[in-house]
Scaffold this motif. Structure first.
Motif, PDB file in Angstrom:
ATOM      1  N   HIS A 113      16.685  34.832  -5.692  1.00 10.46           N
ATOM      2  CA  HIS A 113      16.310  34.256  -4.397  1.00 10.46           C
ATOM      3  C   HIS A 113      15.884  32.796  -4.488  1.00 10.46           C
ATOM      4  O   HIS A 113      15.495  32.210  -3.482  1.00 10.46           O
ATOM      5  N   ARG A 114      15.937  32.221  -5.673  1.00 10.20           N
ATOM      6  CA  ARG A 114      15.481  30.847  -5.851  1.00 10.20           C
ATOM      7  C   ARG A 114      16.493  30.034  -6.640  1.00 10.20           C
ATOM      8  O   ARG A 114      17.245  30.568  -7.437  1.00 10.20           O
ATOM      9  N   GLN A 115      16.465  28.734  -6.411  1.00  9.95           N
ATOM     10  CA  GLN A 115      17.251  27.810  -7.229  1.00  9.95           C
ATOM     11  C   GLN A 115      16.278  26.886  -7.925  1.00  9.95           C
ATOM     12  O   GLN A 115      15.525  26.166  -7.267  1.00  9.95           O
ATOM     13  N   TYR A 116      16.299  26.914  -9.230  1.00  7.91           N
ATOM     14  CA  TYR A 116      15.377  26.102 -10.017  1.00  7.91           C
ATOM     15  C   TYR A 116      16.045  24.795 -10.413  1.00  7.91           C
ATOM     16  O   TYR A 116      17.203  24.768 -10.805  1.00  7.91           O
ATOM     17  N   GLN A 117      15.277  23.733 -10.339  1.00  9.92           N
ATOM     18  CA  GLN A 117      15.778  22.418 -10.726  1.00  9.92           C
ATOM     19  C   GLN A 117      15.711  22.222 -12.244  1.00  9.92           C
ATOM     20  O   GLN A 117      16.533  21.526 -12.817  1.00  9.92           O
ATOM     21  N   THR A 118      14.704  22.832 -12.875  1.00  9.74           N
ATOM     22  CA  THR A 118      14.537  22.692 -14.321  1.00  9.74           C
ATOM     23  C   THR A 118      14.180  24.049 -14.938  1.00  9.74           C
ATOM     24  O   THR A 118      13.725  24.957 -14.242  1.00  9.74           O
ATOM     25  N   ARG A 119      14.366  24.141 -16.231  1.00  9.90           N
ATOM     26  CA  ARG A 119      13.956  25.353 -16.945  1.00  9.90           C
ATOM     27  C   ARG A 119      12.448  25.524 -16.885  1.00  9.90           C
ATOM     28  O   ARG A 119      11.944  26.636 -16.798  1.00  9.90           O
ATOM     29  N   LYS A 120      11.732  24.410 -16.948  1.00 10.56           N
ATOM     30  CA  LYS A 120      10.275  24.466 -16.879  1.00 10.56           C
ATOM     31  C   LYS A 120       9.823  25.092 -15.569  1.00 10.56           C
ATOM     32  O   LYS A 120       8.922  25.934 -15.547  1.00 10.56           O
ATOM     33  N   GLU A 121      10.431  24.695 -14.483  1.00  9.41           N
ATOM     34  CA  GLU A 121      10.106  25.251 -13.170  1.00  9.41           C
ATOM     35  C   GLU A 121      10.381  26.762 -13.158  1.00  9.41           C
ATOM     36  O   GLU A 121       9.561  27.541 -12.650  1.00  9.41           O
ATOM     37  N   ALA A 122      11.479  27.174 -13.716  1.00  8.62           N
ATOM     38  CA  ALA A 122      11.819  28.601 -13.775  1.00  8.62           C
ATOM     39  C   ALA A 122      10.818  29.354 -14.641  1.00  8.62           C
ATOM     40  O   ALA A 122      10.334  30.420 -14.247  1.00  8.62           O
ATOM     41  N   ARG A 123      10.503  28.807 -15.808  1.00 11.48           N
ATOM     42  CA  ARG A 123       9.528  29.462 -16.696  1.00 11.48           C
ATOM     43  C   ARG A 123       8.193  29.646 -16.011  1.00 11.48           C
ATOM     44  O   ARG A 123       7.581  30.708 -16.106  1.00 11.48           O
ATOM     45  N   GLU A 124       7.710  28.607 -15.331  1.00  3.22           N
ATOM     46  CA  GLU A 124       6.411  28.683 -14.660  1.00  3.22           C
ATOM     47  C   GLU A 124       6.429  29.738 -13.551  1.00  3.22           C
ATOM     48  O   GLU A 124       5.478  30.504 -13.405  1.00  3.22           O
ATOM     49  N   ASP A 125       7.491  29.780 -12.787  1.00  5.30           N
ATOM     50  CA  ASP A 125       7.599  30.745 -11.698  1.00  5.30           C
ATOM     51  C   ASP A 125       7.669  32.166 -12.240  1.00  5.30           C
ATOM     52  O   ASP A 125       6.995  33.072 -11.736  1.00  5.30           O
ATOM     53  N   ILE A 126       8.462  32.363 -13.270  1.00 10.06           N
ATOM     54  CA  ILE A 126       8.593  33.691 -13.877  1.00 10.06           C
ATOM     55  C   ILE A 126       7.279  34.115 -14.520  1.00 10.06           C
ATOM     56  O   ILE A 126       6.851  35.261 -14.388  1.00 10.06           O
ATOM     57  N   PHE A 127       6.602  33.194 -15.194  1.00  5.72           N
ATOM     58  CA  PHE A 127       5.307  33.502 -15.806  1.00  5.72           C
ATOM     59  C   PHE A 127       4.314  33.950 -14.739  1.00  5.72           C
ATOM     60  O   PHE A 127       3.623  34.957 -14.905  1.00  5.72           O
TER      61      PHE A 127
END
Length: 41
Positions: free
Chosen positions: A15-29
């Motif tokens: 449901h999301r589009q992440y701009q960076t891996r860091k953003e994805a990691r933080e959201d998943i964490f």
């Protein structure tokens, strides 16, 4: 574990589009912390 990752993908990642891996990691964490704390507290 497979069930958890399927749920994670269905409820969050797809449901999301992440701009960076860091953003994805933080959201998943954050998702994992909230999910885990609800289930185990």
């Amino acid at each position: 574990m497979e069930s958890f990752f399927a749920t994670l993908k269905q409820e969050l990642v797809y449901h999301r589009q992440y701009q960076t891996r860091k953003e994805a990691r933080e959201d998943i964490f954050e998702y994992i912390q909230v999910w885990y704390n609800r289930k185990h507290n």
